[in-house]
Design an enzyme around this catalytic site. Structure first.
Site, mmCIF file in Angstrom:
data_model
loop_
_atom_site.group_PDB
_atom_site.id
_atom_site.type_symbol
_atom_site.label_atom_id
_atom_site.label_comp_id
_atom_site.label_asym_id
_atom_site.label_seq_id
_atom_site.Cartn_x
_atom_site.Cartn_y
_atom_site.Cartn_z
ATOM 1 N N ASP A 190 0.840 -1.186 0.000
ATOM 2 C CA ASP A 190 0.000 0.000 0.000
ATOM 3 C C ASP A 190 0.882 1.246 0.000
ATOM 4 O O ASP A 190 1.640 1.473 0.951
ATOM 5 C CB ASP A 190 -0.867 -0.043 1.263
ATOM 6 C CG ASP A 190 -2.071 0.859 1.161
ATOM 7 O OD1 ASP A 190 -2.010 1.862 0.436
ATOM 8 O OD2 ASP A 190 -3.080 0.551 1.824
ATOM 9 N N CYS B 265 -5.511 4.847 -3.337
ATOM 10 C CA CYS B 265 -5.816 3.436 -3.077
ATOM 11 C C CYS B 265 -7.062 2.881 -3.755
ATOM 12 O O CYS B 265 -6.981 1.987 -4.584
ATOM 13 C CB CYS B 265 -5.954 3.183 -1.582
ATOM 14 S SG CYS B 265 -4.593 3.850 -0.613
ATOM 15 N N ASN C 112 -0.407 2.327 -5.475
ATOM 16 C CA ASN C 112 0.020 3.609 -6.050
ATOM 17 C C ASN C 112 1.383 3.948 -5.477
ATOM 18 O O ASN C 112 1.851 3.291 -4.544
ATOM 19 C CB ASN C 112 -0.995 4.730 -5.749
ATOM 20 C CG ASN C 112 -1.375 4.805 -4.288
ATOM 21 O OD1 ASN C 112 -2.448 4.354 -3.886
ATOM 22 N ND2 ASN C 112 -0.486 5.365 -3.477
#
Ligand code: NAG
Ligand code: NAG
Ligand code: NAG
Ligand code: NAG
Ligand code: NAG
Ligand code: NAG
Ligand code: NAG
Length: 591
Positions: A38, A74, A324
């Site tokens: 993440d 996200c 990302n």
């Protein structure tokens, strides 16, 4: 033959049907383990601090250095990744309702129409642990349950980003709190259990392991479902055993790090230079990210230990990526994502598995929209017509072919605000962070072009300006470099091409997103920016293409009335359709 009987039962075959001679699921069907971190960067050197990722993945697999997310935050990015569709085609464009989050994923009908469901339809067992989407909470986790999983153990809001107070929710059980335990370590145990379960089931499987690290720590009082949730961001929290590592490490001091001159456009060019206190804090923030990644690195090693133990490495693909990217200090930005700059959109992608070159890397352009098609193709499942991406070439030979044939662009889009995740300067002007952009890397050019919702434009020639410090379309006269050339042509030749391409991409669907030049040149002949720059198209781009990308206003969601012109509403629609049926092969002939 208990196994076979079980397989038959699971496939829904009546017991009275004639016995099947060969196994339904030959061992040749490969497994996939997808590790999705993440907010992990590809530009702040995070992979350099992960020795097990290096040992098991980089040295034994292929590194896609030009892999991009298409929406740098996200939830939209994850929905794109699981559906193979750009955010403008899922309309999950934000992390929270009304424009995003798990409730929007559900209301868009995507819970019946995403990768795990397709995998199950193809008789794969599917497992997942970790963060699925934002606003997937202790209140809505069962309303409905995410579809398509044989077994799952999800991190839930409001505890998703609480490193020391996580809550997981397994299968049809009640959510369970792990207060005080380290989130990534809990997740590792869950991942190992699911892996053992998957191997024990003796069917091909697809296991996703999605730790929340190195996301910042978030204390949420309430969730995105509440009227006034309170979010408080702080630096990531490492596991105790890693908390003193990397004491001298700093954010790489590239030219874009806290630069003397402002850079970027819109709200970014108004940011003030960070003082020493702020820079020190950001270095600390950076170190805590690297430390938090250590538990992820150990988790990777733990997974490989089990793959060796179960002896299934020769039939298993391991894919490593992040939803990302991330910036800290570049363009004077506080820690965060949401921008279109390279740190935020270029993300790690490493693939290891049978037939994939070891210790290799490539610069062919790939994106998160390509992952769902890639997984389907890898597992020999037919591709879907509405994919906005194309399978990623995996073998050396496919990569060689791709070097001349694969598309060179990335569609980049964003709606809503940009949050700084550090403790300094939450800038309200970042509220209007809606933009469309285009990243294009071809032979002889390497460009980023953007149009913001306030209609400011950016163009960076990343061949000469890799850190995106000199906006060639800046309205600030002193900064304008009118003499700049790209492929020996003035930018006044290049920009109309880029803008027309962006107009197609911001409203594309399906294969038009993959082969956008075909929409502009329905009779074929142009498949690259270089091709479109041929002087014979000057009139077409400079005179005929009067419709330009622009916004009517800045809004936080994908509202057509704010989006300005759409490609399919202008007069080339018929031509493009006729190309589809006459000139070019229909897409399903290409795959
Ligand atoms: C964990 O979250 C619960 C619910 O918000 C809270 O009561 C508790 O104090 C938290 N514990 C820690 C260690 O933060
Ligand atoms: C959390 O929200 C509740 C209800 O709004 C409030 O009473 C409480 O003070 C809040 N706690 C924190 C730590 O913000
Ligand atoms: C440094 O900048 C931060 C953020 O703008 C500010 O809060 C702080 O007061 C500044 N510190 C000094 C010593 O100027
Ligand atoms: C991987 O490739 C690099 C050069 O690209 C080489 O220096 C290194 O020794 C290789 N590592 C392994 C384990 O083969
Ligand atoms: C955001 O954009 C809207 C409409 O374009 C404008 O009215 C508003 O002032 C902008 N807000 C900020 C903080 O710049
Ligand atoms: C670029 O243009 C200049 C002048 O028009 C010419 O002399 C030069 O050869 C060209 N270079 C290339 C690489 O085409
Ligand atoms: C996207 O979703 C929002 C929120 O539900 C809605 O208002 C908007 O019309 C949708 N956009 C499109 C293009 O369907």
């Amino acid at each position: 033959m208990r196994g076979l009987a079980c397989l038959l039962a699971l496939a829904g075959l009546a017991a009275t049907e004639s016995p099947v001679q060969k196994p339904l699921y030959p061992p040749s069907k490969p497994n996939v383990i997808f590790i999705l971190t993440d907010d992990q960067d590809a530009h702040l050197d995070s992979l350099d601090y992960m020795p097990f990722v290096q040992k098991h993945l980089l040295e034994k697999g292929t590194h896609y250095r030009s892999h991009y997310c298409t929406t740098s935050v996200c939830c939209p990015s994850r929905v794109t990744l699981w559906t193979g569709k750009l955010a403008h085609n899922t309309n999950v464009t934000d992390v929270n309702p009304p424009y995003g989050g798990y409730p929007k994923f559900i209301s868009q009908g995507l819970n019946e129409n995403y990768l795990p469901v397709w995998l199950q339809e193809a008789q794969y067992n599917t497992y997942y642990t970790g963060k699925l989407f934002n606003v997937h909470t202790v209140d809505n986790y069962n309303a409905p349950f995410p579809a398509g999983f044989t077994g799952h153990d999800f991190l839930l809001d409001p505890f998703t980003y609480d490193y020391l107070n996580s809550t997981f929710q397994r299968d049809r059980e009640l959510p369970q709190s792990y207060e005080g335990a380290y989130s990534t370590d809990i997740l590792a145990q869950k991942a190992y259990r699911l892996l053992d379960e998957a191997v024990g089931a003796q069917r091909p499987f697809f296991l996703t392991v999605a730790p929340m690290a190195p996301h910042c720590n978030v204390f949420m009082n309430g969730t995105g479902l509440d009227d006034n949730p309170v979010f408080s961001f702080s630096a990531p929290i490492p596991a105790k055993r890693h908390e003193n590592l990397f004491e001298d490490v700093q954010v790489p001091r590239t030219p874009s790090f806290n630069p003397e001159q402002p850079s970027g456009a819109n709200w970014i060019k108004g940011l003030k230079r960070q003082n020493e206190t702020n820079v020190d804090y950001n270095d600390h923030f950076y170190r805590t990210r690297l430390r938090a990644l250590q538990a992820v690195d150990e988790l990777v090693d733990g997974i490989f230990a089990r793959l060796y133990e179960h002896d299934i490495l020769d039939n298993t693909y391991i894919v490593y990526s992040s939803d990302n990217g991330y910036h800290i200090g570049q363009h004077r930005l506080q820690p965060g994502k949401s921008c279109g700059y390279e740190e935020d959109i270029n993300v790690p992608l490493i693939v290891r598995g049978p037939g994939i070159a070891e210790n290799a890397s490539t610069d062919i352009v790939t994106t998160h929209t390509d992952l769902a098609p890639t997984f389907l193709q890898l597992l020999d499942i037919p591709l879907r017509r509405d994919f906005d991406g194309d399978p990623i070439p995996l073998t050396q030979r496919q990569i060689e072919v791709a070097k001349t044939e694969r598309q060179e662009h990335v569609t980049v889009e964003y709606w809503g605000f940009a949050a700084g995740e550090g403790i300094y300067d939450f800038d309200l002007s970042a509220y209007n962070n809606t933009y469309k952009a285009l990243r294009i890397r071809g032979k002889g050019y390497n460009l980023y072009y953007s149009v913001w919702c306030n209609n400011e434009h950016e163009l960076y020639d990343m061949a000469t300006d890799p850190h995106q410090l000199h906006n060639l379309l800046s309205t600030d006269k002193q900064n304008t470099q009118t003499s700049h050339t790209i492929l020996n042509l003035s930018i006044s030749k290049v920009v109309p091409r880029l803008d027309s391409l962006l107009l197609v991409l911001k409203s594309c669907k399906g294969q038009v997103c993959v082969k956008p030049w075909n929409a502009l040149h329905p009779h074929g002949g142009v498949s690259t920016l270089k091709g479109a720059l041929d002087a014979r198209y000057d009139h077409f781009y400079e005179v005929e293409q009067t419709t330009k990308v622009h916004f009517e206003e800045c809004v936080r969601g994908y509202l057509l009335e704010a989006e300005g012109p759409q490609f399919d509403s202008i007069n080339r629609k018929e031509d493009a359709a006729s190309w589809f049926f006459r000139g070019g092969l229909p897409w399903y002939e290409w795959v």
